[in-house]
Design a protein around this motif. Structure first.
Motif, PDB file in Angstrom:
ATOM      1  N   PHE A   1      -7.017  -4.996  -4.743  1.00 56.25           N
ATOM      2  CA  PHE A   1      -6.395  -4.480  -5.951  1.00 56.25           C
ATOM      3  C   PHE A   1      -5.211  -3.633  -5.501  1.00 56.25           C
ATOM      4  CE2 PHE A   1     -10.787  -5.324  -6.990  1.00 56.25           C
ATOM      5  CZ  PHE A   1     -10.691  -5.953  -8.223  1.00 56.25           C
ATOM      6  N   HIS A   2      -4.040  -3.955  -6.019  1.00 53.03           N
ATOM      7  CA  HIS A   2      -2.831  -3.290  -5.556  1.00 53.03           C
ATOM      8  C   HIS A   2      -1.894  -2.997  -6.716  1.00 53.03           C
ATOM      9  CE1 HIS A   2       0.026  -6.641  -6.072  1.00 53.03           C
ATOM     10  NE2 HIS A   2      -1.075  -7.367  -5.985  1.00 53.03           N
ATOM     11  N   ALA A   3      -0.812  -2.300  -6.410  1.00 54.22           N
ATOM     12  CA  ALA A   3       0.269  -2.054  -7.365  1.00 54.22           C
ATOM     13  C   ALA A   3       1.583  -2.318  -6.640  1.00 54.22           C
ATOM     14  CB  ALA A   3       0.210  -0.621  -7.870  1.00 54.22           C
ATOM     15  N   PRO A   4       2.559  -2.896  -7.319  1.00 49.81           N
ATOM     16  CA  PRO A   4       3.812  -3.240  -6.660  1.00 49.81           C
ATOM     17  C   PRO A   4       4.583  -2.035  -6.123  1.00 49.81           C
ATOM     18  CG  PRO A   4       3.894  -3.777  -9.013  1.00 49.81           C
ATOM     19  CD  PRO A   4       2.506  -3.332  -8.710  1.00 49.81           C
ATOM     20  N   TRP A   5       4.368  -0.868  -6.691  1.00 46.73           N
ATOM     21  CA  TRP A   5       5.072   0.336  -6.259  1.00 46.73           C
ATOM     22  C   TRP A   5       4.357   1.066  -5.114  1.00 46.73           C
ATOM     23  CZ3 TRP A   5       1.304   3.788  -6.910  1.00 46.73           C
ATOM     24  CH2 TRP A   5       0.399   3.588  -7.958  1.00 46.73           C
ATOM     25  N   CYS A   6       3.222   0.563  -4.679  1.00 45.86           N
ATOM     26  CA  CYS A   6       2.388   1.240  -3.680  1.00 45.86           C
ATOM     27  C   CYS A   6       2.867   0.945  -2.256  1.00 45.86           C
ATOM     28  CB  CYS A   6       0.935   0.784  -3.867  1.00 45.86           C
ATOM     29  SG  CYS A   6      -0.180   1.266  -2.539  1.00 45.86           S
ATOM     30  N   GLY A   7       3.330   1.969  -1.574  1.00 50.49           N
ATOM     31  CA  GLY A   7       3.791   1.818  -0.192  1.00 50.49           C
ATOM     32  C   GLY A   7       2.685   1.420   0.761  1.00 50.49           C
ATOM     33  N   HIS A   8       1.476   1.974   0.568  1.00 47.58           N
ATOM     34  CA  HIS A   8       0.342   1.617   1.432  1.00 47.58           C
ATOM     35  C   HIS A   8      -0.005   0.136   1.263  1.00 47.58           C
ATOM     36  CE1 HIS A   8      -0.441   5.657   2.777  1.00 47.58           C
ATOM     37  NE2 HIS A   8      -0.488   6.090   1.527  1.00 47.58           N
ATOM     38  N   CYS A   9       0.107  -0.370   0.035  1.00 45.16           N
ATOM     39  CA  CYS A   9      -0.169  -1.788  -0.228  1.00 45.16           C
ATOM     40  C   CYS A   9       0.837  -2.665   0.512  1.00 45.16           C
ATOM     41  CB  CYS A   9      -0.088  -2.081  -1.722  1.00 45.16           C
ATOM     42  SG  CYS A   9      -1.254  -1.144  -2.725  1.00 45.16           S
ATOM     43  N   GLU A  10       2.091  -2.267   0.462  1.00 41.97           N
ATOM     44  CA  GLU A  10       3.144  -3.025   1.135  1.00 41.97           C
ATOM     45  C   GLU A  10       2.898  -3.063   2.644  1.00 41.97           C
ATOM     46  OE1 GLU A  10       7.867  -2.481   1.368  1.00 41.97           O
ATOM     47  OE2 GLU A  10       7.026  -2.384  -0.668  1.00 41.97           O
ATOM     48  N   SER A  11       2.496  -1.929   3.210  1.00 42.59           N
ATOM     49  CA  SER A  11       2.202  -1.864   4.649  1.00 42.59           C
ATOM     50  C   SER A  11       0.987  -2.698   5.022  1.00 42.59           C
ATOM     51  CB  SER A  11       1.956  -0.410   5.077  1.00 42.59           C
ATOM     52  OG  SER A  11       3.086   0.374   4.830  1.00 42.59           O
ATOM     53  N   PHE A  12       0.015  -2.769   4.112  1.00 44.40           N
ATOM     54  CA  PHE A  12      -1.238  -3.475   4.355  1.00 44.40           C
ATOM     55  C   PHE A  12      -1.099  -4.985   4.147  1.00 44.40           C
ATOM     56  CE2 PHE A  12      -5.610  -4.530   2.550  1.00 44.40           C
ATOM     57  CZ  PHE A  12      -6.245  -4.558   3.782  1.00 44.40           C
ATOM     58  N   ALA A  13      -0.069  -5.421   3.428  1.00 45.45           N
ATOM     59  CA  ALA A  13       0.100  -6.841   3.065  1.00 45.45           C
ATOM     60  C   ALA A  13       0.045  -7.802   4.254  1.00 45.45           C
ATOM     61  CB  ALA A  13       1.382  -7.039   2.260  1.00 45.45           C
ATOM     62  N   PRO A  14       0.739  -7.550   5.366  1.00 48.18           N
ATOM     63  CA  PRO A  14       0.660  -8.511   6.476  1.00 48.18           C
ATOM     64  C   PRO A  14      -0.762  -8.685   7.016  1.00 48.18           C
ATOM     65  CG  PRO A  14       2.530  -7.044   6.767  1.00 48.18           C
ATOM     66  CD  PRO A  14       1.714  -6.493   5.626  1.00 48.18           C
ATOM     67  N   THR A  15      -1.508  -7.605   7.097  1.00 47.57           N
ATOM     68  CA  THR A  15      -2.899  -7.666   7.562  1.00 47.57           C
ATOM     69  C   THR A  15      -3.736  -8.482   6.581  1.00 47.57           C
ATOM     70  OG1 THR A  15      -2.713  -5.548   8.683  1.00 47.57           O
ATOM     71  CG2 THR A  15      -4.940  -6.280   8.128  1.00 47.57           C
ATOM     72  N   TYR A  16      -3.601  -8.173   5.306  1.00 50.16           N
ATOM     73  CA  TYR A  16      -4.392  -8.858   4.290  1.00 50.16           C
ATOM     74  C   TYR A  16      -4.041 -10.343   4.225  1.00 50.16           C
ATOM     75  CZ  TYR A  16      -7.275  -9.306   0.142  1.00 50.16           C
ATOM     76  OH  TYR A  16      -8.263  -9.674  -0.738  1.00 50.16           O
ATOM     77  N   ASN A  17      -2.760 -10.664   4.357  1.00 51.04           N
ATOM     78  CA  ASN A  17      -2.344 -12.065   4.348  1.00 51.04           C
ATOM     79  C   ASN A  17      -2.874 -12.812   5.566  1.00 51.04           C
ATOM     80  OD1 ASN A  17      -1.080 -11.985   1.860  1.00 51.04           O
ATOM     81  ND2 ASN A  17       0.879 -11.381   2.740  1.00 51.04           N
ATOM     82  N   ALA A  18      -3.021 -12.127   6.697  1.00 51.85           N
ATOM     83  CA  ALA A  18      -3.618 -12.757   7.885  1.00 51.85           C
ATOM     84  C   ALA A  18      -5.091 -13.079   7.625  1.00 51.85           C
ATOM     85  CB  ALA A  18      -3.465 -11.844   9.099  1.00 51.85           C
ATOM     86  N   VAL A  19      -5.777 -12.202   6.903  1.00 52.90           N
ATOM     87  CA  VAL A  19      -7.176 -12.466   6.530  1.00 52.90           C
ATOM     88  C   VAL A  19      -7.218 -13.676   5.596  1.00 52.90           C
ATOM     89  CG1 VAL A  19      -9.223 -11.537   5.376  1.00 52.90           C
ATOM     90  CG2 VAL A  19      -7.840 -10.055   6.841  1.00 52.90           C
ATOM     91  N   ALA A  20      -6.305 -13.737   4.639  1.00 56.58           N
ATOM     92  CA  ALA A  20      -6.238 -14.879   3.724  1.00 56.58           C
ATOM     93  C   ALA A  20      -6.025 -16.177   4.498  1.00 56.58           C
ATOM     94  CB  ALA A  20      -5.119 -14.673   2.704  1.00 56.58           C
ATOM     95  N   ALA A  21      -5.150 -16.133   5.479  1.00 56.17           N
ATOM     96  CA  ALA A  21      -4.875 -17.332   6.290  1.00 56.17           C
ATOM     97  C   ALA A  21      -6.127 -17.763   7.056  1.00 56.17           C
ATOM     98  CB  ALA A  21      -3.725 -17.064   7.251  1.00 56.17           C
ATOM     99  N   ALA A  22      -6.907 -16.797   7.526  1.00 55.70           N
ATOM    100  CA  ALA A  22      -8.120 -17.108   8.287  1.00 55.70           C
ATOM    101  C   ALA A  22      -9.151 -17.851   7.437  1.00 55.70           C
ATOM    102  CB  ALA A  22      -8.728 -15.827   8.855  1.00 55.70           C
ATOM    103  N   PHE A  23      -9.134 -17.608   6.130  1.00 58.38           N
ATOM    104  CA  PHE A  23     -10.119 -18.232   5.236  1.00 58.38           C
ATOM    105  C   PHE A  23      -9.510 -19.313   4.341  1.00 58.38           C
ATOM    106  CE2 PHE A  23     -12.216 -14.237   6.313  1.00 58.38           C
ATOM    107  CZ  PHE A  23     -13.477 -14.703   6.633  1.00 58.38           C
ATOM    108  N   ARG A  24      -8.272 -19.691   4.594  1.00 58.93           N
ATOM    109  CA  ARG A  24      -7.563 -20.647   3.732  1.00 58.93           C
ATOM    110  C   ARG A  24      -8.347 -21.936   3.511  1.00 58.93           C
ATOM    111  NH1 ARG A  24      -1.817 -20.976   5.230  1.00 58.93           N
ATOM    112  NH2 ARG A  24      -2.877 -20.742   7.195  1.00 58.93           N
ATOM    113  N   ASP A  25      -8.989 -22.473   4.538  1.00 57.18           N
ATOM    114  CA  ASP A  25      -9.713 -23.741   4.411  1.00 57.18           C
ATOM    115  C   ASP A  25     -11.233 -23.561   4.343  1.00 57.18           C
ATOM    116  OD1 ASP A  25      -7.305 -25.208   4.512  1.00 57.18           O
ATOM    117  OD2 ASP A  25      -7.285 -25.032   6.693  1.00 57.18           O
TER     118      ASP A  25
END
Length: 140
Positions: free
Chosen positions: A38-62
């Motif tokens: 759960f995030h907000a577009p104005w959240c700096g911590h969310c922006e910093s965390f995005a690459p990590t979270y997207n790597a997790v998404a990639a790990a479970f893509r299939d």
């Protein structure tokens, strides 16, 4: 270059919105577990965390038993109070088999998040992790 910019979007977490939220996490076609940021577009911590979270998404893509999604809690009301979003980014896991919500409070690393998801896959599923304890009509 455009090729480099296209790659991150392919690995990005799927976007979930309030409409269809319940079906996406608990419906007949939903996986055993859904990890939700759960995030907000104005959240700096969310922006910093995005690459990590997207790597997790990639790990479970299939992976058919786990899905990794992101939810803009600024643009959408959180449809279930059990997710208890009080700040951003908030990471929660929904486990379909027992209709439970689990707050992630561990390290914000790809490895730790992947281990958290894997720990919950298959718990309480009685074999087929894609089938939860549901009535014939699919309601929780």
């Amino acid at each position: 270059p455009p090729e480099a910019e296209a790659a991150p979007s392919a690995a990005s977490a799927a976007i979930l919105v309030a409409k269809g939220f319940r079906d996406a996490v608990a419906g007949a076609e939903a996986p055993a577990v859904t990890l939700i940021q759960f995030h907000a577009p104005w959240c700096g911590h969310c922006e910093s965390f995005a690459p990590t979270y997207n790597a997790v998404a990639a790990a479970f893509r299939d992976d058919r038993d786990a899905r990794v999604v992101t939810f803009d809690a600024d643009a959408n009301d959180v449809p279930d109070a059990r997710f208890e979003v009080k700040g951003f980014p908030a990471v929660r896991l929904y486990r379909k088999a027992d209709d439970s919500v689990h707050a992630y409070e561990g390290a914000r690393t790809t490895k730790a998040l992947i281990e958290f998801v894997r720990k919950h896959v298959g718990v309480g599923s009685g074999g087929d992790a894609r089938r939860g304890k549901r009535g014939d009509d699919g309601e929780l």
